[in-house]
Design an enzyme around this catalytic site. Sequence first.
Site, PDB file in Angstrom:
ATOM      1  N   ARG A 198      -0.653   4.532   4.976  1.00  0.00           N
ATOM      2  CA  ARG A 198       0.385   3.496   5.068  1.00  0.00           C
ATOM      3  C   ARG A 198       0.088   2.550   6.234  1.00  0.00           C
ATOM      4  O   ARG A 198       0.294   1.332   6.135  1.00  0.00           O
ATOM      5  CB  ARG A 198       1.756   4.139   5.243  1.00  0.00           C
ATOM      6  CG  ARG A 198       2.863   3.108   5.462  1.00  0.00           C
ATOM      7  CD  ARG A 198       4.229   3.751   5.588  1.00  0.00           C
ATOM      8  NE  ARG A 198       5.238   2.745   5.927  1.00  0.00           N
ATOM      9  CZ  ARG A 198       6.532   3.000   6.053  1.00  0.00           C
ATOM     10  NH1 ARG A 198       6.982   4.224   5.856  1.00  0.00           N
ATOM     11  NH2 ARG A 198       7.372   2.032   6.358  1.00  0.00           N
ATOM     12  N   TYR A 227      15.011  -5.899   0.035  1.00  0.00           N
ATOM     13  CA  TYR A 227      13.584  -6.206  -0.108  1.00  0.00           C
ATOM     14  C   TYR A 227      13.331  -7.664  -0.493  1.00  0.00           C
ATOM     15  O   TYR A 227      12.209  -8.146  -0.389  1.00  0.00           O
ATOM     16  CB  TYR A 227      12.938  -5.275  -1.136  1.00  0.00           C
ATOM     17  CG  TYR A 227      12.678  -3.896  -0.592  1.00  0.00           C
ATOM     18  CD1 TYR A 227      11.470  -3.575   0.017  1.00  0.00           C
ATOM     19  CD2 TYR A 227      13.648  -2.906  -0.653  1.00  0.00           C
ATOM     20  CE1 TYR A 227      11.232  -2.317   0.542  1.00  0.00           C
ATOM     21  CE2 TYR A 227      13.431  -1.646  -0.131  1.00  0.00           C
ATOM     22  CZ  TYR A 227      12.215  -1.354   0.461  1.00  0.00           C
ATOM     23  OH  TYR A 227      11.984  -0.111   0.988  1.00  0.00           O
ATOM     24  N   HIS A 272      12.999  -2.583  -6.264  1.00  0.00           N
ATOM     25  CA  HIS A 272      12.776  -3.413  -5.080  1.00  0.00           C
ATOM     26  C   HIS A 272      12.797  -4.904  -5.394  1.00  0.00           C
ATOM     27  O   HIS A 272      12.470  -5.727  -4.541  1.00  0.00           O
ATOM     28  CB  HIS A 272      11.469  -3.032  -4.359  1.00  0.00           C
ATOM     29  CG  HIS A 272      11.548  -1.707  -3.671  1.00  0.00           C
ATOM     30  ND1 HIS A 272      10.492  -1.165  -2.973  1.00  0.00           N
ATOM     31  CD2 HIS A 272      12.553  -0.791  -3.582  1.00  0.00           C
ATOM     32  CE1 HIS A 272      10.841   0.014  -2.478  1.00  0.00           C
ATOM     33  NE2 HIS A 272      12.089   0.258  -2.851  1.00  0.00           N
TER      34      HIS A 272
END
Length: 440
Positions: A94, A253, A200
Amino acid sequence: MSLKVAIIGGGSSYTPEIIEGMINRYDSFPVTEIVLVDIEAGKEKLEIIGNLAKRMIEKAGKPIHLSWTLDRKKALTNADFVSTQIRVGGLKAREKDERIPLSHGFIGQETNGAGGIFKAFRTIPVLMDIAKDIQELCPNAWMINFTNPAGIVTEALMKHSAHKKVIGVCNIPYNMRHSVAEILNAEPNDVKIEFVGMNHFVFGQKVTVKGIDRTEEVLEKLRDSLDYSPANIVSLGWSKTFIESMKLLPNPYHEYYFHTKEVLAKDIKAYEEHGTRAEVVQKLEDSLFELYKDPELRDKPKELEKRGGAFYSDVACSLMDSIYNNKEDIQTVNTLNNGAIPDLPADAVIEVNSVITKDGPKPIAVGKLPSAVKGIILQMKNFEELVVQAATSGNYQDAYLAFVANPLLADEKQSKVILDEMLIAHQQYLPQFKDVIKTL
């Protein structure tokens, strides 16, 4: 009667959430066996989580047999439900998803832009393999996928795996509903939001409380300071003009797409001051696991709420409970469109309110896409389809097209630069691109 739940990624810091959710719902969802499973690299965390989960169950006094193992096939055998909450490559991967795009002047985020694409590239082959095992060892089990990017991953599984009993879940609709309830001084269970879009990238187009339309009131509050952002997104607020023109509730988002320059500047500043979100989360995870080790700890600690995906248990466990009991209640899930949004393909995965039955979710029709967001939703769905195509084909051109189609990238030269750098950086987790990477 036995009721077995297998949790893949059992060493996740989120696991106490789902254990708590099952304990709280034991009267209606009487699980008899929970098996936590992880990979060798997660062995130590799995042991810590397993012991905490056992203490939580003992404190609750529930007759649930809990075990943990590194043998996935053993964990899956005869399971009734399988939850998947994995992070291929861990938080170090990540970190690369965030750092590499930022170093080129683009947003680096784990489920959006280049980072989200590569999380999907790493994750889809692994979940395809898991789905194959589920189909072989527990074909009647429902696979409840938490793993992000949840919508893209669910679509890949529905289109390309043999196991079709797959539902994607996300905590964003949950957060939105609870925050709206707080603003309206209402009970969360009385609040209904009609969602349209995908994971999202979902919008709320109607809000009711006990059947009474209160959309305008919520939009008015949203113009002021309504914030339903999770811990991993700092709210930048929405302008009066944006809300009045859209007439829709954006989700947190959407900041990446409608506040792109501001978000990028904020992320670069944070990156320079204290590192990426992944580095912050690694420190938080370390502190959480120190708490989890405490032999006196018998509850989910409050500190877990600082993680961006907190409260998944209410989403996932409510879903399992409703399927098990054929409740036919309404929940927001990621599932096949099947005509709910006529502008999108029937086999597209959308995030939509659905009636939850023993046979799975039945999406509720919401009609055509609102004209204000029709174009960008169609673009985002096309982008998602390109990501799935690339993740399953291992074709370089497919991957490049996914980059160019994403609104956070959309740069034909820089897309290639970032794509090539990330392919090399993540190569150990990208077997489908092995031949491509050799040529870079």
